[in-house]
Design a protein around this motif. Structure first.
Motif, PDB file in Angstrom:
ATOM      1  N   ILE A  80       9.483 -94.242  35.747  1.00 20.33           N
ATOM      2  CA  ILE A  80       9.762 -93.300  36.840  1.00 20.33           C
ATOM      3  C   ILE A  80      11.275 -93.132  36.977  1.00 20.33           C
ATOM      4  CG2 ILE A  80       9.575 -92.959  39.360  1.00 20.33           C
ATOM      5  CD1 ILE A  80       7.163 -94.954  39.264  1.00 20.33           C
ATOM      6  N   ILE A  81      11.708 -91.902  37.224  1.00 18.31           N
ATOM      7  CA  ILE A  81      13.093 -91.694  37.685  1.00 18.31           C
ATOM      8  C   ILE A  81      12.964 -91.100  39.082  1.00 18.31           C
ATOM      9  CG2 ILE A  81      15.354 -90.703  37.236  1.00 18.31           C
ATOM     10  CD1 ILE A  81      14.655 -90.449  34.322  1.00 18.31           C
ATOM     11  N   HIS A  82      13.491 -91.830  40.057  1.00 17.91           N
ATOM     12  CA  HIS A  82      13.243 -91.464  41.460  1.00 17.91           C
ATOM     13  C   HIS A  82      14.481 -90.828  42.094  1.00 17.91           C
ATOM     14  CE1 HIS A  82      11.747 -91.378  45.435  1.00 17.91           C
ATOM     15  NE2 HIS A  82      12.252 -92.510  45.857  1.00 17.91           N
ATOM     16  N   PHE A  83      14.463 -89.477  42.113  1.00 23.78           N
ATOM     17  CA  PHE A  83      15.556 -88.728  42.756  1.00 23.78           C
ATOM     18  C   PHE A  83      15.191 -88.287  44.171  1.00 23.78           C
ATOM     19  CE2 PHE A  83      16.173 -87.602  38.221  1.00 23.78           C
ATOM     20  CZ  PHE A  83      17.509 -87.921  38.068  1.00 23.78           C
ATOM     21  N   ALA A  84      13.888 -88.069  44.418  1.00 20.28           N
ATOM     22  CA  ALA A  84      13.482 -87.394  45.651  1.00 20.28           C
ATOM     23  C   ALA A  84      13.975 -88.149  46.886  1.00 20.28           C
ATOM     24  CB  ALA A  84      11.954 -87.275  45.688  1.00 20.28           C
ATOM     25  N   ALA A  85      14.857 -87.534  47.634  1.00 21.13           N
ATOM     26  CA  ALA A  85      15.393 -88.157  48.857  1.00 21.13           C
ATOM     27  C   ALA A  85      16.179 -87.116  49.644  1.00 21.13           C
ATOM     28  CB  ALA A  85      16.310 -89.327  48.502  1.00 21.13           C
ATOM     29  N   PHE A  86      16.330 -87.382  50.935  1.00 18.21           N
ATOM     30  CA  PHE A  86      17.243 -86.564  51.747  1.00 18.21           C
ATOM     31  C   PHE A  86      18.666 -87.039  51.473  1.00 18.21           C
ATOM     32  CE2 PHE A  86      13.783 -86.059  55.282  1.00 18.21           C
ATOM     33  CZ  PHE A  86      13.167 -85.075  54.541  1.00 18.21           C
ATOM     34  N   LYS A  87      19.628 -86.102  51.472  1.00 17.28           N
ATOM     35  CA  LYS A  87      20.972 -86.495  51.028  1.00 17.28           C
ATOM     36  C   LYS A  87      22.122 -85.891  51.814  1.00 17.28           C
ATOM     37  CE  LYS A  87      21.571 -82.802  47.759  1.00 17.28           C
ATOM     38  NZ  LYS A  87      22.145 -82.325  46.540  1.00 17.28           N
ATOM     39  N   ALA A  88      21.826 -85.265  52.961  1.00 16.08           N
ATOM     40  CA  ALA A  88      22.928 -84.661  53.714  1.00 16.08           C
ATOM     41  C   ALA A  88      23.479 -85.668  54.731  1.00 16.08           C
ATOM     42  CB  ALA A  88      22.460 -83.398  54.413  1.00 16.08           C
ATOM     43  N   VAL A  89      24.738 -86.037  54.514  1.00 10.91           N
ATOM     44  CA  VAL A  89      25.354 -87.080  55.330  1.00 10.91           C
ATOM     45  C   VAL A  89      25.325 -86.717  56.818  1.00 10.91           C
ATOM     46  CG1 VAL A  89      27.493 -88.339  55.750  1.00 10.91           C
ATOM     47  CG2 VAL A  89      26.832 -87.762  53.414  1.00 10.91           C
ATOM     48  N   GLY A  90      25.794 -85.519  57.154  1.00  3.99           N
ATOM     49  CA  GLY A  90      25.885 -85.094  58.560  1.00  3.99           C
ATOM     50  C   GLY A  90      24.517 -85.046  59.222  1.00  3.99           C
ATOM     51  N   GLU A  91      23.554 -84.470  58.516  1.00  5.43           N
ATOM     52  CA  GLU A  91      22.194 -84.362  59.052  1.00  5.43           C
ATOM     53  C   GLU A  91      21.594 -85.747  59.322  1.00  5.43           C
ATOM     54  OE1 GLU A  91      18.569 -81.578  57.672  1.00  5.43           O
ATOM     55  OE2 GLU A  91      18.894 -83.282  56.344  1.00  5.43           O
ATOM     56  N   SER A  92      21.956 -86.707  58.456  1.00  5.47           N
ATOM     57  CA  SER A  92      21.392 -88.055  58.614  1.00  5.47           C
ATOM     58  C   SER A  92      21.870 -88.712  59.907  1.00  5.47           C
ATOM     59  CB  SER A  92      21.739 -88.936  57.403  1.00  5.47           C
ATOM     60  OG  SER A  92      23.064 -89.429  57.466  1.00  5.47           O
ATOM     61  N   GLU A  98      14.272 -89.758  60.411  1.00  5.25           N
ATOM     62  CA  GLU A  98      13.719 -88.962  59.311  1.00  5.25           C
ATOM     63  C   GLU A  98      14.274 -89.443  57.969  1.00  5.25           C
ATOM     64  OE1 GLU A  98      13.945 -84.731  60.031  1.00  5.25           O
ATOM     65  OE2 GLU A  98      13.382 -85.054  62.121  1.00  5.25           O
ATOM     66  N   TYR A  99      15.555 -89.796  57.985  1.00  2.00           N
ATOM     67  CA  TYR A  99      16.170 -90.281  56.740  1.00  2.00           C
ATOM     68  C   TYR A  99      15.600 -91.631  56.335  1.00  2.00           C
ATOM     69  CZ  TYR A  99      19.247 -86.524  55.609  1.00  2.00           C
ATOM     70  OH  TYR A  99      19.709 -85.309  55.180  1.00  2.00           O
ATOM     71  N   GLY A 153      23.904 -93.060  53.854  1.00  6.21           N
ATOM     72  CA  GLY A 153      24.493 -94.106  53.011  1.00  6.21           C
ATOM     73  C   GLY A 153      23.739 -95.418  53.152  1.00  6.21           C
ATOM     74  N   ASN A 154      23.304 -95.687  54.383  1.00 12.49           N
ATOM     75  CA  ASN A 154      22.568 -96.928  54.624  1.00 12.49           C
ATOM     76  C   ASN A 154      21.228 -96.934  53.894  1.00 12.49           C
ATOM     77  OD1 ASN A 154      22.678 -99.459  55.789  1.00 12.49           O
ATOM     78  ND2 ASN A 154      21.614 -98.824  57.646  1.00 12.49           N
ATOM     79  N   THR A 155      20.579 -95.765  53.794  1.00 14.81           N
ATOM     80  CA  THR A 155      19.299 -95.740  53.056  1.00 14.81           C
ATOM     81  C   THR A 155      19.525 -96.131  51.597  1.00 14.81           C
ATOM     82  OG1 THR A 155      19.316 -93.389  52.372  1.00 14.81           O
ATOM     83  CG2 THR A 155      18.304 -93.903  54.517  1.00 14.81           C
TER      84      THR A 155
END
Ligand code: UD1
Length: 342
Positions: A80-92, A98-99, A153-155
């Motif tokens: 598996i290559i796991h890219f799927a994630a939320f990535k917007a710093v401000g939104e997080s 949600e993040y 970043g913490n995620t």
């Protein structure tokens, strides 16, 4: 028979480039993506480049039952290559739960299925954000991690820890975290690239959209940093070079070359460029004028970071090859293609 690789987030920016590299190396790819931040048409463009349409399943990996049902259906996945994630710093910062739920939930569902369905290998998208502002540059893999500046970043830090602990408890599971520096550019065909929804947060999409006339001017966030020209420094890595690092990480695991069943590597070029250097390089390479102004620093930004890539280069047998100039040219070719500009 070709080995099958699951690429989560495979219609996204880095995911789509990695799908192309995997297919060109003879792997059979199945993509899972919920299309929350990408378009289904990306599949057409992948097919135009490689001549192969990857299998595709649309669902959310944070849904445990759906993830389980997927692995029941696709029983031949080798890695598996796991890219799927939320990535917007401000939104997080606005939507921390949600993040955490999305980024950690989907990883945990995948890890659980790896055990249950005997899929031993995973490459995970991590980030140099785990280093914060390092005390010593460049950063090696031994550089201590620092407390994250944002929930996003913490995620990444927590996901690394989850993999480390899970690998410790499960000898048969093998994970590699790749800590990306700043991925930029697009495929040389200009058929796939970065397509942010709304106003771009990241530097290069903002530059190319400004050059294309979608934005009036670029704001450069701060020119009073302790750097030569006062603007912040990053290690910008070409997205195709980055995609290739995933293929070598997969090969490493499939060929039993991992030194430990949890490993992590820096993936950068080893060179830092300032925002101003990047802007000047873009103008020089493309011949397009770019309006910009200096504004205040952006909250949460670090001053400078670039990678020491020695360990990754030696262990993975991989090195970033593309120059900043050709990478910026590729970003511009992609933007022009998307906007229908000559
Ligand atoms: C950001 C995230 C990082 C994440 C990465 C994903 C932060 C603090 N970090 O990296 O965790 O992994 O995106 O791609 O947000 N800049 C401008 N004007 C702009 C946009 C950016 O001057 O309009 C500057 C920034 O201040 C920074 C550099 O350009 O110095 C790069 O910014 P960006 O592309 O957003 O990446 P990072 O902030 O390094």
């Amino acid at each position: 028979m070709a080995k099958q690789i699951l690429v989560t987030g495979g219609t996204g920016y880095i995911g789509s480039h990695t799908v192309v590299e995997l297919q060109e190396r003879g792997f059979d790819v199945v993509i899972v993506d919920n299309l929350s931040n990408s378009q289904i048409e990306v599949l057409d463009n992948i097919e135009k480049i490689t001549g192969i349409r990857p299998a595709f399943e649309q669902f959310d990996l944070s849904e445990r039952d759906l993830t389980d049902a997927f692995f029941k259906k696709y029983s031949d996945i080798a890695a598996i290559i796991h890219f799927a994630a939320f990535k917007a710093v401000g939104e997080s910062v606005q939507k921390p739960l949600e993040y955490y739920r999305n980024n950690m939930g989907s990883l945990m569902n995948l890890l659980e299925c790896m055990n249950k369905y005997q899929v031993p290998h995973m490459v995970f998208s991590s980030s140099c954000t785990v280093y914060g502002q390092p005390d010593v540059l460049p950063v090696t893999e031994q550089t201590p991690r620092k407390e994250a500046e944002s929930p996003y970043g913490n995620t990444k830090a927590i996901c690394e820890d989850i993999m480390r602990d899970y690998c410790k408890a499960n000898e048969a599971i093998n994970c590699i975290a790749l800590r990306y520096f700043n991925p930029i550019g697009a495929h040389p065909t200009a058929l796939i690239g970065e397509l942010p929804v709304g106003v771009p947060n990241n530097l290069v999409p903002f530059i190319t959209q400004t050059a294309a006339g979608l934005r009036d001017e670029l704001s450069i966030f701060g020119d009073d940093y302790d750097t030569e020209d006062g603007t912040a420094i990053r290690d910008y890595i070409n997205v195709v070079d980055l995609a290739k690092a995933h293929v070598v990480a997969i090969d490493r695991m499939l060929n039993g070359k991992s030194k430990d069943n949890y490993e992590y590597f820096n993936v950068g070029t080893g060179s830092g460029y300032s925002v101003m250097q990047l802007v000047k390089a873009f103008i020089k390479v493309t011949g397009v004028n770019l309006n910009y102004k200096i504004v205040d620093r952006r909250a949460g930004d670090i001053e400078k970071i670039w990678a020491d890539t020695t360990y990754g280069n030696n262990e993975l047998g991989w090195k970033a090859e593309k120059t900043l100039e050709e990478t910026l040219a590729s970003a511009w070719a992609w933007e022009k293609n998307v906007r229908g500009l000559k």
